[in-house]
Design a protein around this motif. Structure first.
Motif, PDB file in Angstrom:
ATOM      1  N   PRO A 117       0.811  -1.227   0.000  1.00  0.00           N
ATOM      2  CA  PRO A 117       0.000   0.000   0.000  1.00  0.00           C
ATOM      3  C   PRO A 117       0.842   1.274   0.000  1.00  0.00           C
ATOM      4  O   PRO A 117       0.486   2.258  -0.654  1.00  0.00           O
ATOM      5  CB  PRO A 117      -0.822  -0.123   1.293  1.00  0.00           C
ATOM      6  CG  PRO A 117      -0.866  -1.573   1.593  1.00  0.00           C
ATOM      7  CD  PRO A 117       0.459  -2.102   1.138  1.00  0.00           C
ATOM      8  N   VAL A 118       1.967   1.256   0.721  1.00  0.00           N
ATOM      9  CA  VAL A 118       2.840   2.435   0.752  1.00  0.00           C
ATOM     10  C   VAL A 118       3.506   2.629  -0.607  1.00  0.00           C
ATOM     11  O   VAL A 118       3.638   3.758  -1.097  1.00  0.00           O
ATOM     12  CB  VAL A 118       3.895   2.290   1.869  1.00  0.00           C
ATOM     13  CG1 VAL A 118       4.886   3.460   1.835  1.00  0.00           C
ATOM     14  CG2 VAL A 118       3.223   2.224   3.233  1.00  0.00           C
ATOM     15  N   ARG A 119       3.919   1.533  -1.248  1.00  0.00           N
ATOM     16  CA  ARG A 119       4.531   1.644  -2.576  1.00  0.00           C
ATOM     17  C   ARG A 119       3.535   2.204  -3.588  1.00  0.00           C
ATOM     18  O   ARG A 119       3.903   3.004  -4.457  1.00  0.00           O
ATOM     19  CB  ARG A 119       5.047   0.269  -3.027  1.00  0.00           C
ATOM     20  CG  ARG A 119       6.158  -0.284  -2.150  1.00  0.00           C
ATOM     21  CD  ARG A 119       7.000  -1.318  -2.883  1.00  0.00           C
ATOM     22  NE  ARG A 119       6.278  -2.520  -3.223  1.00  0.00           N
ATOM     23  CZ  ARG A 119       6.312  -3.652  -2.530  1.00  0.00           C
ATOM     24  NH1 ARG A 119       7.009  -3.710  -1.408  1.00  0.00           N
ATOM     25  NH2 ARG A 119       5.655  -4.707  -2.930  1.00  0.00           N
ATOM     26  N   GLN A 120       2.276   1.808  -3.484  1.00  0.00           N
ATOM     27  CA  GLN A 120       1.260   2.319  -4.402  1.00  0.00           C
ATOM     28  C   GLN A 120       0.977   3.799  -4.152  1.00  0.00           C
ATOM     29  O   GLN A 120       0.780   4.572  -5.100  1.00  0.00           O
ATOM     30  CB  GLN A 120      -0.027   1.499  -4.253  1.00  0.00           C
ATOM     31  CG  GLN A 120       0.059   0.100  -4.829  1.00  0.00           C
ATOM     32  CD  GLN A 120       0.343   0.128  -6.324  1.00  0.00           C
ATOM     33  OE1 GLN A 120      -0.410   0.692  -7.114  1.00  0.00           O
ATOM     34  NE2 GLN A 120       1.458  -0.479  -6.719  1.00  0.00           N
ATOM     35  N   LEU A 121       0.962   4.199  -2.874  1.00  0.00           N
ATOM     36  CA  LEU A 121       0.750   5.619  -2.568  1.00  0.00           C
ATOM     37  C   LEU A 121       1.913   6.452  -3.086  1.00  0.00           C
ATOM     38  O   LEU A 121       1.710   7.541  -3.642  1.00  0.00           O
ATOM     39  CB  LEU A 121       0.590   5.800  -1.056  1.00  0.00           C
ATOM     40  CG  LEU A 121       0.375   7.240  -0.566  1.00  0.00           C
ATOM     41  CD1 LEU A 121      -0.867   7.846  -1.202  1.00  0.00           C
ATOM     42  CD2 LEU A 121       0.274   7.284   0.960  1.00  0.00           C
ATOM     43  N   ARG A 122       3.127   5.957  -2.928  1.00  0.00           N
ATOM     44  CA  ARG A 122       4.285   6.665  -3.479  1.00  0.00           C
ATOM     45  C   ARG A 122       4.153   6.836  -4.988  1.00  0.00           C
ATOM     46  O   ARG A 122       4.412   7.918  -5.535  1.00  0.00           O
ATOM     47  CB  ARG A 122       5.574   5.888  -3.171  1.00  0.00           C
ATOM     48  CG  ARG A 122       6.037   5.957  -1.735  1.00  0.00           C
ATOM     49  CD  ARG A 122       7.286   5.103  -1.545  1.00  0.00           C
ATOM     50  NE  ARG A 122       7.800   5.157  -0.193  1.00  0.00           N
ATOM     51  CZ  ARG A 122       8.840   4.455   0.231  1.00  0.00           C
ATOM     52  NH1 ARG A 122       9.473   3.638  -0.603  1.00  0.00           N
ATOM     53  NH2 ARG A 122       9.259   4.566   1.476  1.00  0.00           N
ATOM     54  N   ALA A 123       3.759   5.766  -5.675  1.00  0.00           N
ATOM     55  CA  ALA A 123       3.628   5.825  -7.131  1.00  0.00           C
ATOM     56  C   ALA A 123       2.585   6.860  -7.542  1.00  0.00           C
ATOM     57  O   ALA A 123       2.789   7.619  -8.504  1.00  0.00           O
ATOM     58  CB  ALA A 123       3.263   4.443  -7.675  1.00  0.00           C
ATOM     59  N   LEU A 124       1.460   6.913  -6.819  1.00  0.00           N
ATOM     60  CA  LEU A 124       0.406   7.878  -7.140  1.00  0.00           C
ATOM     61  C   LEU A 124       0.886   9.313  -6.964  1.00  0.00           C
ATOM     62  O   LEU A 124       0.699  10.165  -7.844  1.00  0.00           O
ATOM     63  CB  LEU A 124      -0.811   7.612  -6.249  1.00  0.00           C
ATOM     64  CG  LEU A 124      -1.977   8.591  -6.387  1.00  0.00           C
ATOM     65  CD1 LEU A 124      -2.640   8.445  -7.743  1.00  0.00           C
ATOM     66  CD2 LEU A 124      -2.997   8.388  -5.262  1.00  0.00           C
ATOM     67  N   LEU A 125       1.528   9.595  -5.837  1.00  0.00           N
ATOM     68  CA  LEU A 125       1.969  10.960  -5.546  1.00  0.00           C
ATOM     69  C   LEU A 125       3.078  11.399  -6.499  1.00  0.00           C
ATOM     70  O   LEU A 125       3.089  12.539  -6.977  1.00  0.00           O
ATOM     71  CB  LEU A 125       2.444  11.050  -4.098  1.00  0.00           C
ATOM     72  CG  LEU A 125       1.361  10.784  -3.037  1.00  0.00           C
ATOM     73  CD1 LEU A 125       1.992  10.680  -1.661  1.00  0.00           C
ATOM     74  CD2 LEU A 125       0.304  11.869  -3.055  1.00  0.00           C
ATOM     75  N   ALA A 229       4.099   8.806   2.909  1.00  0.00           N
ATOM     76  CA  ALA A 229       4.449   7.760   1.947  1.00  0.00           C
ATOM     77  C   ALA A 229       5.946   7.506   1.915  1.00  0.00           C
ATOM     78  O   ALA A 229       6.391   6.357   1.802  1.00  0.00           O
ATOM     79  CB  ALA A 229       3.948   8.144   0.552  1.00  0.00           C
ATOM     80  N   GLU A 230       6.745   8.555   2.002  1.00  0.00           N
ATOM     81  CA  GLU A 230       8.192   8.386   1.913  1.00  0.00           C
ATOM     82  C   GLU A 230       8.786   7.868   3.224  1.00  0.00           C
ATOM     83  O   GLU A 230       9.697   7.048   3.210  1.00  0.00           O
ATOM     84  CB  GLU A 230       8.855   9.711   1.522  1.00  0.00           C
ATOM     85  CG  GLU A 230       8.457  10.228   0.149  1.00  0.00           C
ATOM     86  CD  GLU A 230       8.805   9.267  -0.969  1.00  0.00           C
ATOM     87  OE1 GLU A 230       9.848   8.582  -0.873  1.00  0.00           O
ATOM     88  OE2 GLU A 230       8.020   9.173  -1.937  1.00  0.00           O
TER      89      GLU A 230
END
Length: 344
Positions: A117-125, A229-230
């Motif tokens: 989930p964190v990797r996906q949020l990073r990708a979105l941002l 996210a980071e």
């Protein structure tokens, strides 16, 4: 551990080494990247087998593959893996074997693997940031074309009156084509950026930590989400100083005997985290909380270093806010579930 795996990953092919408990190399093969070639080498190993690979560009697919098939992936911090960097004989075969040996001996300098989930949020941002930067590039190209023909509108060019003003200009055919094409691309980007902003806004509303971080000056919902996210799990940092060091916002130190020389910030860690904190610092440095400190440092060392100092202070306060919020959330259920005593 009985068996360890070391993987030296490249864009098209990877070197996969299997090391047993005694340090013997059971296999060391150069295979194309993909599920089947990798599993031909390690597919018969027991579930939970640890596998080490360097944190680098294009390794996300391999981490997901290892997780999906029951392996235990370990990311290696590339700058701290001196055994590979200082090896006299250096090739893919040696690198993969060294990764496996370090993992077997529990000497691996690891990097944190963010959950999906964190990797996906990073990708979105990051996707949203890149699109905004592309829009800025297109706008700057239009300004350059207009300036090249002596046109400069003091007000904005992107509102209705600004668009009408640009349409009325007498420009050469090619220059008009460049302006119209860039405007069309900007309009297409606006639609996508608007959709992303709505999605990011919904995510920010559903995360209580965002409300905690927006107490800081210069930190809005988007900036707060980037920090979350980071950084990921803030509890993995024992202090605010460790978080600032991980983010590359602490100065480098070169010391010998009793003399220490402090240089510029290390710039290691997440470039996205440093960027968003420095952006937030542009606003925070004018707030009453940070203005006196910013002005004092700016007089001594310049505005750029002073702005970086404010960015570090923002991250320090973010660590304290998130840590306090986690402690409060942890004690709340315990307090709610405690039996109540007394007479009625």
């Amino acid at each position: 551990m009985s068996v360890c795996v070391g993987i030296d990953v490249h864009r098209k092919r990877s070197q996969v080494a299997v090391i047993d408990a005694d340090g013997e190399v059971l296999a060391n093969r150069h295979v194309p990247n993909g599920v089947e070639p990798i599993l031909k080498v390690i597919g018969g190993l027991p579930p939970g087998t640890p596998a080490a690979l360097e944190a680098a560009f294009g390794t996300g697919w391999l981490v997901e593959l290892l997780e999906d098939y029951g392996f235990d992936p370990h990311l290696v911090h590339p700058l701290r893996c001196k055994a590979i960097a200082s090896a006299r004989l250096k090739n893919d075969k040696v690198d993969a074997a060294i990764l496996g040996q370090l993992l077997r001996a529990d000497l691996l300098p690891e990097a944190w693997i963010a959950p999906p989930p964190v990797r996906q949020l990073r990708a979105l941002l990051r996707h949203r940031v890149q699109l905004v930067r592309l829009r800025t590039l297109l706008r700057n190209r239009i300004h350059a074309v207009l300036a090249d023909h002596g046109h400069d509108r003091p007000a904005g060019c992107w509102s209705g009156p600004g668009r009408a003003w640009m349409a009325s200009l007498q420009l050469p055919a090619v220059s008009r084509e460049v302006v119209d094409d860039d405007l069309a691309l900007i309009d297409a980007l606006e639609t996508v950026i608007g959709r992303l902003d709505w999605e990011i806004h919904q995510r920010a509303r559903s995360d209580p930590r965002v409300k905690v971080l927006t107490q800081l000056p210069g930190v809005g919902p988007f900036t707060a989400l980037v920090i979350l996210a980071e950084v990921g799990d803030v509890s993995r940092f024992g202090s605010a100083r460790k978080l600032a060091s991980w983010a590359g916002l602490t100065p480098t130190v070169r010391g010998s005997d009793r003399v220490a020389h402090y240089g510029h910030i290390s710039k290691q860690g997440s470039v996205w985290l440093r960027w968003v904190l420095c952006e937030a610092a542009q606003t925070a440095k004018r707030s009453p909380q940070f203005a006196p400190g910013f002005q004092a440092i700016a007089r001594r060392r310049g505005k750029k270093i002073a702005t970086t100092a404010v960015a570090r202070k923002l991250l320090t306060r973010a660590w304290h806010l998130l840590t306090d919020a986690e402690h409060a959330a942890a004690t709340q259920p315990a307090a709610a579930s405690a039996p109540q005593t007394g007479t009625r």
